[in-house]
Design an enzyme around this catalytic site. Structure first.
Site, PDB file in Angstrom:
ATOM      1  N   GLY A 237      50.445  48.633  63.809  1.00  0.00           N
ATOM      2  CA  GLY A 237      51.708  48.385  64.505  1.00  0.00           C
ATOM      3  C   GLY A 237      52.038  46.905  64.551  1.00  0.00           C
ATOM      4  N   GLY A 678      43.774  42.272  72.548  1.00  0.00           N
ATOM      5  CA  GLY A 678      44.514  42.353  71.287  1.00  0.00           C
ATOM      6  C   GLY A 678      45.106  41.023  70.865  1.00  0.00           C
ATOM      7  CD  GLU A 679      49.215  40.784  72.132  1.00  0.00           C
ATOM      8  OE1 GLU A 679      49.862  40.219  71.244  1.00  0.00           O
ATOM      9  OE2 GLU A 679      49.273  42.015  72.335  1.00  0.00           O
TER      10      GLU A 679
END
Ligand code: MOS
Length: 713
Positions: A237, A678-679
């Site tokens: 994504g 995630g980031e």
């Protein structure tokens, strides 16, 4: 508590087998009776008016059911005439008017009985246009920058503005990031299947089934519960699936028009124009410090591009406000509207853009001060958030610097650039810090304990790859002590209890808290039932269910954070270390060693957590060295919109990646003590590479990607 006998530290991905054997079903793999195929026709001009669409040849082509456009589409209830911002998260209304805002904007969709016939027929559709002057050149149009509509986020200051200009030691530099496109393996699209005039099922590529449900419901003005969204597996994504794009609405419109289910899978080149990108960015950073290395001023001005029809904003300058201890900070953020499709969050989004500039500047300042870059950061370390004046909920960065420095062999780094050699190659070491908001939102989950000894959990969460199901199963295991093999977590279904989209590194924290709360409630329910039939509260739930003649017990609840979110600043941190080798004759940069350190609270799922950091590092190598989407400004069109010319790193570009975690629970954020990952896996990484290249060569590259021509220039 965690039972070491039940939980293997390296619990495998619960969906790993399905993914590697091809059993996992992605949206495009669903086959429905009477399925038809949609292919989009992109505008071939960059700005102007559609005066006609010649679709006669396409309509006569074999197997074609329809050519749908603004000229013949069915009524879309949410398309209110004269109102341009009517549909949430879909400001460019597809097939709405004759206006073309950018090159590649879909102007029509061909629907045919096979994909191949639809592709052929789409090639026969000719748009007829009146062209208008356009602008796609970001750097040329910086003087047209404007404040975003959300002006509060655009400008910030504390202390003296531009204090760096009077500091003992000053640096002022400009940094440029190109447009980058997400380029997940899976192409974007949707299958739309109307059952009745107001009831629909879609199979979607989305980071949020509830968000997709909401956009479709409001676009067609139908009840939310009439929209069923399925998205069990997503093939990557990176932020682009955080909104429902016009292309998806196009397929939903076309399915209504032909009264048949329509499958749309866009092409790789359309991925550059129809599903967002990281905006082009220009940044100026000024830093001031005392001679002994105390920061006295940070100025960070950023510019990004957006579409002419919609503002896209992100947090490019946020890190500069709170990362380091400086009494004087001012930041600004402006947008340059261009004739391009609207950008979207991409991998660590604006924070990754901003961190490249700030963490490069920190390295430049350390060099000016003749200080070690880690020592310089530690000197300006802050235990409280200087922007919000609150303590951090947890921050173990000093420990993280140490851990990473040891692993990469930082002691072998020479502070004087260009002096470390390995044969014909120059060797350099670089590091940078990454930080991202660690949040906990609101989510619901359902848990069903069954007398056969299993636990089924459901929540309308999504998984774009990080391993959501695996994390949730481990959280449930820790609360209930049930073996992980007996627990199933189901997601990607809009009929499940509400969960937010998977974005902003918040799923484990948000949905995990709901799972934890549900499991605790189930535990209490079982204990109550046990007491009722004279069993000890510690009795096994299977025994309790058998004795009470219940096939199962079920709990659904909503979970959210409380006051702690106002008392503490919650951030996840990372440190990236890289070793590079640079060939001074060819300008080739090889990343030869990577160490990424995560300070993100307790690690719930070691295997998937490591995998997050590895993925971020790979994305970081791409961002630093290869990724750049190029527009030919004469035509307003991308020239490298394919995998041959848009370079993402391949295995040969990636050395061994070492991942280490501080792994200390955050006492406030959520029941697990786990912060998002995630980031931070990406944020800062590209600066670590640029800093290593400087250390190797003495060349400071401030424009990404760092390609050989820039090294040799
Ligand atoms: Mo992310 S850029 O929050 O998918």
């Amino acid at each position: 508590m965690r039972d070491k006998n039940l939980l293997r530290e390296d619990t495998d991905r619960v969906d790993g087998f399905d993914k590697v054997t091809g059993r996992a079903k992605y949206f495009a793999e669903y086959e429905l009776p009477g399925l038809t195929y949609g292919v989009l026709v992109p505008a071939t001009i960059t700005k102007g008016v559609i005066t006609g669409i010649d679709s006669k040849a396409a309509e006569r082509a074999p197997g074609v059911l329809a050519v749908v456009s603004h000229l013949n589409r069915p009524v879309v209830a949410g398309y209110e005439p004269g109102k341009d911002q009517g549909v949430p998260n879909s400001s460019l209304k597809i097939f709405y008017t004759d206006q073309v805002a950018y090159n590649g904007q879909p102007i029509a969709m061909v629907v045919a009985d096979t994909y191949e016939r639809a592709v052929y027929a789409a090639s026969l559709v000719k748009g007829i246009y009146t062209k208008e002057a356009f602008e796609t050149d970001f750097e040329k149009n910086l003087d047209k920058a404007k404040w975003p509509k959300n002006a509060a986020a655009a400008s910030y200051s504390r202390g003296t503005v531009d204090a760096y200009k009077t500091a003992e030691v000053q640096i002022a530099s400009e940094y440029i990031l190109p447009i980058e496109t997400h380029n997940p393996m899976e192409l974007h699209g949707i299958i739309a299947n109307w059952h009745t005039a107001d009831r629909i099922t879609v199979y979607a590529k989305t980071q949020g089934v509830k968000a997709t449900q909401g956009t479709i419901a409001s676009t067609f003005k139908i009840p939310l519960t009439n929209v069923q969204v399925n998205s069990e597996f997503v093939g990557g994504g990176f932020g682009m699936a955080l909104r429902t794009w016009p292309l998806e609405i196009a397929a939903v419109i076309a399915a209504k028009h032909v009264s048949k289910p329509v499958k749309l899978v866009i092409t790789r080149d359309q991925m550059f124009t129809m599903a967002g990108h990281r905006p082009h960015a220009f940044q100026k950073v000024g830093l001031g410090a005392t001679k002994d290395g105390q920061l006295t001023g940070i100025t960070h001005e950023a510019f990004g591009h957006t579409a002419t029809y919609e503002d896209f904003t992100e947090n490019v300058v946020s890190m500069s406000k709170f990362m380091y201890n400086s009494a004087n900070v001012n930041t600004s953020y402006k947008l340059v509207p261009l004739n391009v499709g609207v950008p979207i969050w991409m991998r660590g989004p604006g924070e990754a853009t901003g961190a490249f500039a700030l963490e490069s500047a920190m390295d430049e300042m350390a060099h000016s001060l003749n200080m070690d870059p880690i020592d310089f950061r530690v000197k300006n370390y802050t235990e409280t958030d200087p922007e919000k004046n609150r303590p951090y909920s947890s921050k173990n960065l000093k420990e993280a610097y140490q851990m990473g420095a040891e692993k990469i062999g930082w002691s072998k780094r020479n502070n004087t650039p260009g002096t470390n050699k390995d044969g014909n190659w120059l060797v350099g070491y670089g590091m940078s810090t990454g930080v991202f908001n660690a949040s906990r939102g609101r989510a619901s989950a359902k848990g069903i304990l069954k007398s056969d000894g299993t636990l089924l959990l459901q929540s309308a969460a999504s998984d774009i790859g990080p391993g959501t199901g695996t994390g949730m199963v481990q959280i449930a295991h820790e609360v209930l002590g049930i073996p992980v093999s007996q627990i199933t977590f189901e997601l990607g279904d809009s009929s499940f209890p509400t969960a937010p989209s998977q974005g902003g590194s918040a799923t484990l924290s948000t949905v995990g808290s709901a799972v934890s709360d549900v499991c605790n409630a189930l535990k209490n329910k079982i204990a109550e039932l046990a007491t009722g039939v004279g069993l000890p509260v510690s009795a096994k739930f299977q025994e309790v269910l058998q004795k009470t003649n219940l096939p199962s017990v079920e709990v659904t609840l909503e979970s959210k954070g409380g006051e702690e979110q106002k008392k503490y600043s919650m951030y996840s941190f990372s440190i990236h270390f890289v070793q590079v080798k640079v060939n001074p004759l060819t300008g080739v940069v090889k990343v030869s060693k990577i160490v990424s350190v995560g300070d993100s609270g307790r690690i719930v799922s070691p295997k998937t957590a490591r995998s997050q950091m590895v993925g971020g590092a790979v994305g970081g190598v791409g961002m630093a060295l290869t990724e750049e989407a190029v527009i030919d400004h004469r035509f307003g069109r991308y020239v490298n919109n394919n995998f041959a010319d848009y370079h993402v790193p391949v295995n040969a570009d990636i050395p061994e990646i070492e991942v280490v975690f501080v792994n200390k629970p955050d006492p406030y954020i959520n029941p697990m003590g786990a912060k998002g990952m995630g980031e931070i896996a990406l944020i800062g990484f590209s600066a670590a590479v640029a800093n290593a290249v400087f250390n190797a060569t003495g060349k400071r590259i401030r424009t990404l990607p760092i390609t050989p021509d820039k090294i040799l220039a």
